[in-house]
Design an enzyme around this catalytic site. Structure first.
Site: not given
Ligand code: NDP
Ligand code: 8X3
Length: 253
Positions: A9, A35, A60, A153, A183, A186
């Protein structure tokens, strides 16, 4: 000689910031994501600004076969990974459980848990063979607390916390460090993804307070990977000053 870090990522947000900072601190980089253009632009930028060597892998991470094929395309030299940063991840949707979309749940579970496992399964045996290495899992405040409509999540990030501990237990005898960084808010593409492209909903998340920036997390990761061999930072919970816990953020009008 530079150490090698593989960052999943790396095409945006925390992964991208970590790539830029590690490149300035004696790391060669394997940058991954879906990407390709963003990864190529980042590679070009890093190579023009630093002495770091960069290679990119486009796949992926939800797809086990694609992940394996991409990883196996690395040369033996590139496979000698010192630091694996399991960062690729996302939240999709915010619905109560009885109205949630199963496709959203699968995207989160497949990326945040299964994808993390696929790449770890490929990299960790090489670390075991060498008797050294460092795996950093990017968790979240959502791995420590559960909040309304965060159901799946939060579950996925609780799994990341459990896996961090499990990996550390299994790998300690091989001299491998395992850490997590968790975190709070962000400002990255995270909320645009969570709200499926609704930029105004995403912007609202960061209204009225100063959130963390991707660079803050990158600096934390750099600190973790530059401790002496006998020191492991097990887990870091890092929050914006204005955020006391997941759902208490002090916002100015
Ligand atoms: P971004 O959306 O900016 O970055 C997410 C990265 O994950 C992108 O590079 C994306 O690359 C990659 N990714 C997502 N899905 C896949 C996939 N299926 N295959 C390969 N790569 C994928 O968000 P952040 O930088 O904020 O997120 C990074 C990590 O930090 C995530 O694990 C997130 O859960 C965690 N986190 C974020 C917080 C925040 O408030 N922003 C707070 C706490 C934790 P691409 O689209 O090119 O595939
Ligand atoms: C991202 C932070 O609070 O949206 O992991 O879950 S939060």
């Amino acid at each position: 000689m530079n150490r090698i870090a593989l960052i999943t990522g790396a095409s945006s947000g925390i992964g991208k910031a970590a790539a830029e900072l590690l490149a300035r601190n004696n790391f060669d980089l394997i940058l991954t994501g879906r990407r390709s253009e963003k990864l190529q632009n980042l590679k070009d930028k890093i190579e023009s600004e630093t002495k770091s060597r960069v290679t990119t892998l486009v796949f992926d991470i939800r797809n086990k076969k694609e992940t394996e094929t991409a990883f196996q395309s690395l040369s033996d030299n590139w496979k000698q990974i010192d630091v694996l940063i399991n960062n690729a991840g996302l939240a999709v949707g915010m619905e109560p459980i009885h109205e949630g979309f199963v496709d959203d749940w699968e995207r989160m579970i497949d990326t945040n848990i299964k994808g993390l496992l696929y790449i770890t399964r490929l990299v960790s045996p090489i670390m075991v063979e060498r008797g050294s290495g460092h795996i950093i899992n990017v968790s979240s405040i959502a791995g420590k607390e559960t909040y309304a409509m965060g159901n799946v999540y939060c579950a996925s990030k609780h799994a990341v916390q459990a896996l961090t501990q499990g990996m550390r237990i299994d790998l300690v005898k091989h001299g491998i460090k395992v850490s997590s960084v968790a975190p709070g808010a962000v400002e990255t593409e995270f909320s645009v993804v969570r709200f499926k492209g609704d930029q105004s909903k995403a912007d609202n998340v960061y209204q009225g307070f100063i959130p963390l920036y991707a660079e803050d997390i990158a600096e934390t990761i750099l600190f973790m990977v530059t401790r002496p061999a006998h020191v492991n930072i097990d887990d870091v919970l890092i929050m914006p000053t204005a955020q006391a816990f997941s759902r208490l953020t002090h916002r100015k009008e």
